[in-house]
Design an enzyme around this catalytic site. Structure first.
Site, PDB file in Angstrom:
ATOM      1  CG  ASP A  14      -1.668  -1.355   1.209  1.00  0.00           C
ATOM      2  OD1 ASP A  14      -2.064  -1.730   0.168  1.00  0.00           O
ATOM      3  OD2 ASP A  14      -2.039  -1.846   2.592  1.00  0.00           O
ATOM      4  CE  LYS A  17       3.198  -2.410  -4.555  1.00  0.00           C
ATOM      5  NZ  LYS A  17       3.149  -2.198  -3.086  1.00  0.00           N
ATOM      6  N   GLY A  41      -3.967  -4.577  -4.769  1.00  0.00           N
ATOM      7  CA  GLY A  41      -5.023  -3.677  -4.958  1.00  0.00           C
ATOM      8  C   GLY A  41      -4.245  -2.385  -5.470  1.00  0.00           C
ATOM      9  CG  HIS A  42      -0.928  -2.117  -7.536  1.00  0.00           C
ATOM     10  ND1 HIS A  42      -0.255  -3.049  -8.251  1.00  0.00           N
ATOM     11  CD2 HIS A  42      -0.605  -2.454  -6.001  1.00  0.00           C
ATOM     12  CE1 HIS A  42       0.447  -3.680  -7.314  1.00  0.00           C
ATOM     13  NE2 HIS A  42       0.150  -3.333  -6.001  1.00  0.00           N
ATOM     14  CD  GLN A 220       1.131  -9.118  -2.149  1.00  0.00           C
ATOM     15  OE1 GLN A 220       1.899  -9.746  -2.780  1.00  0.00           O
ATOM     16  NE2 GLN A 220      -0.187  -8.916  -2.593  1.00  0.00           N
TER      17      GLN A 220
END
Ligand code: IMP
Length: 426
Positions: A14, A17, A41-42, A220
């Protein structure tokens, strides 16, 4: 000239990225995800359209960019189908330029069920996306790979065997009745597979044979790496640079000329359980969480928040041999009269400046802080280094001096244009 760029998380994920990779991947021909799965989750906002990427490399959103899901990933085919449909519904056609490794493992419905069961007994706070169990099956040599989906007999036999195994665990270990209907296998695996049949190839060969520029997108973060992170409060893949070779199927030699940058927040967050020496609580935490909008992109969970931990960041620099740091969310610290940074841990009368492997030390150490003066001015959206407040500059210099590598880029807000380069990246 071929270029290889690796962008990965330098903290507990988080770090922001998504936006960074979106910006940097524009110049690249190919983008690759090589570990993890839909636990990631980007978030990316392009021309006002918001995309949340879970399985796909972010670079694929650029029209010319080919996306690769490499062999180190564990893929939930139904989730991938939904992700693609969602993106394509926004007018961005991508399926025809996606390749999936024939050696990548499939996340099966029973992996998600096991994830839930395992979380019931001393869980680590997973995303419940079946990631740990999918990797567990891989290493037990019971997993199902993309290549197996082409052979009905192999697939059905393996699934039947797996279901019996999961049944036993559910009933004998957890005392829970477990029924899995083929309907779920059909809905979640076989049907979505039809969409990807002609997208499955030997992606390592593709990368070896195409002398193109490639960006590798870590998911991650290094502190969640199965080997180098805060074990057992980690994810089940090598989310540091250690995962590059086995995650892509390419020799370490292939990466010898790659540049590797770690993305880090100007403070620190983590979701799920596990040690977090610089964590803050109560009202102080509430303020930082709200200012930073610290809620999970995948699960919506409020993130734990704390001050920047330079012991942990230096660990990331060393583990990944980082060429530099890309610092995000500096603007969230605007207005703080003072900013703390952790420069060591104290445990049992001993001072640690190397990130300890011991969970006991990490859980019970006291952070040693250096307090730096904050800045009143807003850094939100600045794109010009001369606009950086003096104390913000000092903050960055203090970080650089401690970790021994430069901060090469700053992200100063969520919008695409809110960034500035401090050094050349590639
Ligand atoms: P898993 O990857 O779902 O097995 O979860 C293991 C740990 O990694 C949990 O603490 C999760 O919250 C954390 N985690 C997994 N993926 C991400 C991510 O993309 N960002 C932040 N934390 C993550």
């Amino acid at each position: 000239m071929s270029k290889k760029l690796v962008i990965l998380g330098a903290q507990w994920g988080d770090e922001g990225k998504g936006k960074i990779v979106d910006l940097l991947s524009e110049k690249f021909d190919i983008s690759v995800r090589y570990q993890g799965g839909s636990n990631a989750g980007h978030t990316v906002v392009i021309e006002g359209v918001k995309y949340i990427m879970h399985l796909l490399p972010t670079g694929i959103l650029h029209p010319h960019n080919v996306g690769i899901i490499a062999q180190g990933m564990v893929v939930d085919l139904k989730a991938l189908q939904e992700e693609i449909e969602d993106i394509e519904a926004k007018g961005n056609k991508i399926l025809h330029k996606l390749y999936i490794s024939d050696r990548a493992h499939v996340v099966m419905p029973y992996h998600k069920l096991l994830d839930k069961l395992f979380e019931k007994k001393n869980g680590v706070g997973t995303t419940l996306r079946g990631i740990g169990p999918a990797y567990m099956f891989k290493f037990m040599r019971k997993g199902i790979r993309m290549a197996d989906l082409f052979d009905k007999k192999v697939f059905e036999n393996r699934v039947k065997e797996n279901i019996e195994f999961v049944k036993d665990i559910a009933e004998k270990v957890f005392g829970e009745k477990f029924e899995i209907d083929w309907k779920y296998i059909d809905e979640e695996v076989i049907k979505p597979f039809q969409m990807f049949k002609d997208r499955i190839i030997d992606t390592a060969k593709y990368l070896r044979e195409n002398n193109k520029s490639v960006i590798f997108e870590g998911a991650q973060g290094t502190l969640l790496d199965i080997d180098m992170g805060t074990y057992p409060f980690v994810t089940s893949s090598n989310s540091s640079a250690l995962g590059l070779a086995n995650g892509t199927g390419l020799s370490p030699k292939y990466f010898s000329d790659a540049k590797i940058y770690g993305v880090a927040k100007a403070y620190l967050t983590r979701v799920g359980g596990g040690p977090f020496p610089t964590e803050i609580f109560g009202e102080e935490a509430e303020i930082l969480r709200e200012k930073g909008g610290e809620y999970g992109a995948t699960t919506g969970r409020p993130r734990r928040v704390g001050w920047l931990d330079l012991v942990a960041l230096k660990h990331s620099v060393d583990v990944n041999a980082l060429d530099g740091i890309i610092l995000t969310k500096l603007d969230v610290l605007d207005g703080y009269p003072e900013i703390k940074v952790c420069v060591g841990y104290e445990y049992n009368g001993k001072v640690y400046t190397d990130f300890p492997a011991s969970l006991e030390v990490l859980e019970n150490c006291k952070p040693i802080y250096k307090t730096l003066p904050g800045w009143k001015e807003s850094t939100k959206g600045i794109t010009d280094i001369s606009k950086l407040p003096e104390n913000a500059r000092r903050y960055l210099e203090f970080i650089e001096k401690y970790i021994g590598v430069p901060i090469v880029m700053l992200s100063t807000g969520p919008q695409r244009h809110e960034y500035l380069f401090l050094k050349e990246i590639v």
